[in-house]
Enzyme design. Sequence first.
Site: not given
Length: 380
Positions: A264, A354, A356
């Site tokens: 990001c 992202h 995660e």
Amino acid sequence: MTTSTRGAGKTPAVLVLEDGRIFRGRAYGAVGSTFGEAVFSTGMTGYQETLTDPSYHRQVVVMTAPHVGNTGVNDEDPESKRIWVSGYVVRDPARVPSNWRSRRSLDDELRHQGVVGISGIDTRALTRHLRERGAMRVGIFSGNALPDEGTMLAEVRQAPEMAGADLSAEVATTEPYVVPAIGEKRFTVAAVDLGIKGMTPHRMAERGIEVHVLPATATLDDVYAVAPDGVFFSNGPGDPSTADHPVSVMQGVLERGTPLFGICFGNQILGRALGFGTFKLKYGHRGINQPVQDRTTGKVEVTAHNHGFAVDAPLDQVSDTPYGRAEVSHVCLNDNVVEGLRLLDKPAFSVQYHPEAAAGPHDAAYLFDRFVKLMEGQRA
């Protein structure tokens, strides 16, 4: 921001955009006034992770999903210790949350943390307006003594813009801390916190990585004081054109050839470190359903995004940089925005989204494994 934590109930509320468009509804969360950049998120779930993502600092988030708050709020899913959005906009808030993990309602949590919101407006019309006109400054006003429209509009136009905003140090940790490896420790990573989400070091810890999370103000000496096998640059808010210090630190890491991974904001920092420019997108990418193609494999991933800026790098050629050849590794299939970079002559790569998966799909989890392989290769 001025707030009251008294119950909103049927308290009137007004949303005012800087171009003069006005929406009227009911207060949701705290009563008062707040300002920020109006952006929309297309995720149908994961609102708790969205609210607590530091990358949303100084933004008023409009939810495109009509029903919000259905699963309440729990104590396991926050990505940081507080809600970071400046304001929250929903159409139909849940009257009663229903989930076995729920501890309180979203409305109660917003009030408790002093977050001013508005409900009962046509969020579809607001989203279409932002798509056509672009993200812009906005104010939410609620209470029984609302200012007149001219006063509200003037206050919105006096609020700071996102372009030129240097925000990462406002959301990052002020003291270093360590997230220990789960199981056997295999590697040490220095993670520069520009607005890191809690799940990110956890994903690395699952892979045997001890993560040393450092403040955004960390120097190159601070990074190498932990003897890292790899260096990570996190997500975060603000305009990457202001992030001269992280860019300088990343250039030092590139010069040393330490394996590097950025996500990001970290992708934008890598872009700048390599000599590319950055620019503000018209309305950005926010949500957990954005299609991205990994150009190194041809695989299409459904990914979680939260960014209003992007890297200006050529899609159709390999670029020469001060650190060797670089190419665009990932691209958004909606609009061809650069979604990833990788160096061909040094162990460094980044993505604009992202991996995660909090909240969001798990398609991009392999990127943490790719980071591990870089560190394995360097050690070998």
